[in-house]
Design a protein around this motif. Structure first.
Motif, PDB file in Angstrom:
ATOM      1  N   VAL A   1      23.687  38.833  19.444  1.00  0.00           N
ATOM      2  CA  VAL A   1      24.679  38.366  20.420  1.00  0.00           C
ATOM      3  C   VAL A   1      25.872  39.311  20.433  1.00  0.00           C
ATOM      4  O   VAL A   1      26.340  39.726  21.513  1.00  0.00           O
ATOM      5  CB  VAL A   1      25.119  36.918  20.116  1.00  0.00           C
ATOM      6  CG1 VAL A   1      26.301  36.508  20.994  1.00  0.00           C
ATOM      7  CG2 VAL A   1      23.956  35.951  20.313  1.00  0.00           C
TER       8      VAL A   1
ATOM      9  N   VAL B   1      30.958  33.854  26.618  1.00  0.00           N
ATOM     10  CA  VAL B   1      29.801  33.580  25.775  1.00  0.00           C
ATOM     11  C   VAL B   1      29.799  32.079  25.479  1.00  0.00           C
ATOM     12  O   VAL B   1      30.786  31.547  24.978  1.00  0.00           O
ATOM     13  CB  VAL B   1      29.836  34.394  24.458  1.00  0.00           C
ATOM     14  CG1 VAL B   1      28.647  34.039  23.584  1.00  0.00           C
ATOM     15  CG2 VAL B   1      29.882  35.884  24.744  1.00  0.00           C
TER      16      VAL B   1
ATOM     17  N   PRO C   1      28.084  29.353  23.307  1.00  0.00           N
ATOM     18  CA  PRO C   1      27.174  29.058  22.185  1.00  0.00           C
ATOM     19  C   PRO C   1      26.571  27.661  22.349  1.00  0.00           C
ATOM     20  O   PRO C   1      27.052  26.683  21.774  1.00  0.00           O
ATOM     21  CB  PRO C   1      28.085  29.159  20.962  1.00  0.00           C
ATOM     22  CG  PRO C   1      29.463  28.866  21.481  1.00  0.00           C
ATOM     23  CD  PRO C   1      29.475  29.267  22.929  1.00  0.00           C
TER      24      PRO C   1
ATOM     25  N   LYS D   1      18.932  28.220  17.523  1.00  0.00           N
ATOM     26  CA  LYS D   1      20.081  29.023  17.927  1.00  0.00           C
ATOM     27  C   LYS D   1      19.877  29.493  19.365  1.00  0.00           C
ATOM     28  O   LYS D   1      18.827  30.018  19.714  1.00  0.00           O
ATOM     29  CB  LYS D   1      20.250  30.215  16.999  1.00  0.00           C
ATOM     30  CG  LYS D   1      20.705  29.812  15.615  1.00  0.00           C
ATOM     31  CD  LYS D   1      20.948  31.021  14.751  1.00  0.00           C
ATOM     32  CE  LYS D   1      21.423  30.587  13.387  1.00  0.00           C
ATOM     33  NZ  LYS D   1      21.676  31.726  12.510  1.00  0.00           N
TER      34      LYS D   1
ATOM     35  N   SER E   1      22.410  30.977  22.771  1.00  0.00           N
ATOM     36  CA  SER E   1      23.680  31.297  23.423  1.00  0.00           C
ATOM     37  C   SER E   1      23.414  31.836  24.817  1.00  0.00           C
ATOM     38  O   SER E   1      22.380  32.457  25.059  1.00  0.00           O
ATOM     39  CB  SER E   1      24.462  32.357  22.633  1.00  0.00           C
ATOM     40  OG  SER E   1      25.050  31.787  21.495  1.00  0.00           O
TER      41      SER E   1
END
Length: 162
Positions: free
Chosen positions: A47, A64, A66, A81, A83
């Protein structure tokens, strides 16, 4: 002998077409999205690197998001995970978006970075599906702005993959 050679060439062409159609049309995801897999890098590093490369390549990052952290904050457990990077804040968008509001699906571009059990992936949309809808309305310079932006975006994703 010529008939045999013609038959073999025809068979190779037919098989090539078959596998091309099966590869692309057997999975609509490949038609709509450009995806790269990243090996041997952590999610956070990818990222961060992606954000840096996007900015370096003129595809300014807007935000960004998340997503996995937001969902965890709302009580969702064990979400992988994930994003979303909103980027492609390119000059010229202010002339295109008021005329064609649906193209806000393309600019700013949305880049998803997510983990699966097998691999880390980076995915973005393919612009041609949207541009085909507006082919008669867009001016050449407007279409070229979007095409060049996404060409640069795919190049950036490939850089991060390495």
């Amino acid at each position: 002998m010529r008939a045999l050679i013609a038959f073999l060439i025809g068979a190779v062409i037919a098989l090539s077409i078959f596998y091309f159609i099966r590869y692309y049309f057997g999975n609509p995801f490949r038609i709509l999205f450009y995806t790269v897999e990243v090996q041997n890098k952590s999610f956070d590093d990818v990222v961060k690197t992606l954000e840096e490369k996007l900015n370096q390549n003129g595809l300014k990052v807007v935000r960004v998001l998340p997503l996995s952290k937001a969902l965890e904050g709302r009580g969702v457990k064990d979400f992988p995970k994930y994003s979303i990077i909103l980027a492609c804040d390119v000059p010229g968008k202010e002339n295109i978006l008021p005329k064609y509001p649906a193209l806000t699906n393309l600019i700013p571009c949305s880049v998803a970075v997510y983990e699966t059990k097998e691999v880390l992936r980076i995915t973005t949309m393919k612009e041609m599906v949207f541009l085909a809808e507006y082919a008669k309305q867009l001016k050449d310079e407007e279409a070229n702005l979007i095409i060049n932006t996404y060409r640069n975006l795919r190049k950036t994703l490939d850089e991060v993959r390495k």
